[in-house]
Design an enzyme around this catalytic site. Sequence first.
Site, PDB file in Angstrom:
ATOM      1  N   SER A 180       0.645  -0.988   0.426  1.00 25.97           N
ATOM      2  CA  SER A 180      -0.542  -0.155  -0.229  1.00 25.97           C
ATOM      3  C   SER A 180       1.428   1.782  -0.215  1.00 25.97           C
ATOM      4  CB  SER A 180      -0.871   0.127   0.969  1.00 25.97           C
ATOM      5  OG  SER A 180      -1.710   0.862   1.062  1.00 25.97           O
ATOM      6  N   GLY A 233      -1.549  -0.843  18.180  1.00 25.90           N
ATOM      7  CA  GLY A 233      -1.345  -2.144  17.370  1.00 25.90           C
ATOM      8  C   GLY A 233       0.049  -3.066  17.398  1.00 25.90           C
TER       9      GLY A 233
END
Length: 577
Positions: free
Chosen positions: A107, A544
């Site tokens: 990405s 995270g």
Amino acid sequence: MADVEAIIAASAKVPKPADRTFQYGTAGVRGSSPACNMRIRRLIFYAVSDEGVRFTVATSQVSDPLLTVIRIRRILLDSVVFRVGLLAALRSKKLNGQTIGIMITASHNPPEDNGVKLVDPMESWEAYGTILANAPSDEQLLEAYDKIIKECHIKPDTKANVVFARDTRSSGAHLISILIEALKATNTDYTDYKLLTTPQLHYITRCLNTKGSPYEYGEPTEQGYYEKTASSLKAAMKGRRFSGSVTVDCANGVGGPKLRELIKHLPSPSESGLEIKVVNDDVLKPERLNYQCGADFVKTNQRAPPSSHAAPLTRCASLDGDADRIVYYFNDVDGTFRLLDGDRIATLAALFIGDLARSAGLGEKLKVGVVQTAYANGASTAYVTQDLRLPVVCTATGVKHLHHAATKFDVGVYFEANGHGTVVFSDLAMKRLYKYEPQSPAQSSALETLRALTALINQTVGDALSDLLLVEVILAHKGWGPKEWDLTYTDLPNRLIRVEVADRSIFRAVDAERRLESPPGVQAQIDAAVGKFKNGRSFARASGTEDAVRVYAEAATRSETEDLAQKVATIVRQAGG
């Protein structure tokens, strides 16, 4: 060679690093390690599915910058990609041969990184993915593989089907070769679609899984994607004309050649079509991918790419590396940069679709709703609820949460602030749209536009190319330029701060990550700080992937926002040791 022997033989070529532990999270399998860094203390990997999977791996220090990239690609990602291939095969078998998609991309990450995303037609298998990723040996990997077969009641003889593609990163071909080894070892039927955007692979996967059904989504080819998009754009623009041009920064990624190919299928400007100026589309030099360009660069730096020379009030947009997110922006007449991010795209889409539903006579029969995360600007939420009078649902961060919540509405609009999002129409909504009999020419026109939008929008996932055309259609219908769009509401000043902590796991969030239930007493301190500021809002969310907590704050003025953010950051820092 039997499957057992084939899996062990293929796995032996790409062993799992013994000192790495993969942990499930919410985003994707991505290796993060700039080659220019002499030392690396932590490598972050993600494994993403339609619903969302992430693995995280911590590493020891690496001294050689050249070895850094090799270790990511040939040691760390190699084993992950192989095991994702096994997971995809199992998932397809479980679904009686439905097609699973695998995309090799990272990405918006730097060009030396890469990763793998799963496209699953139903739910994700985070827990099983974690088990396979962490199996320490080939034999234990096979044991885990067999355990999944038994627990999920999979019929081993069922033929698995997988499709895959990659973006323009130089390591993509190598990772594809490893993926193919996993698919061969499991006797999986597969198709290599070469270079695609991530949303194009999602589209093809959906088309393959719905072909011949009442929910057939389209022709399962890249050409089918272009033709469906082009025909629906023409239908959506019936009787309307585009005004001016839009300059699209393609992040020097796969979105560049795919946008140029799409343009070939669209009406030209001389035919009253949209003039799209493509920039930053150099895919022949992989090192330029996402370098000082792309959606993440624009969003993070709050400025146009240095290569941008757009005139004031000119519409500009930036894609990310795999073209699944988009942000708009423009320079005001005084040179001020104005960002039109995912929040803005969501509110624009909700406004237009809501208006069309009412104009078509379906205002009471189609429940339109907007889904946001806690990071959405408070002004956008107020605009949707107070001005548009539409319901807003807040979910935890991660596309899987937003997409799931959006399906609860007849028409669900969701976008993250980073520009990743789409609009989904329920089966009931689609039936009503195509069975409804308009009572006037005005209703008929609005209904035709709504129907066209259901095909123009890539409902499978956020799609920068589809979202680009959606925005342009809406602006053309409303006769707006970027300035008018920007004036729909005024963003509250906001600030995001990263606070390092000793142990992020002690920060447990609830209420869609807007409040902390742990450590005890911390939320009360945050509430007290927020109460001292006009329009104050702040929350703390554990990362995270690293031992850090991200603090978001809003207030009426820039100085008050900074003050609030620093106060909450101090509270978090003290609580986190």
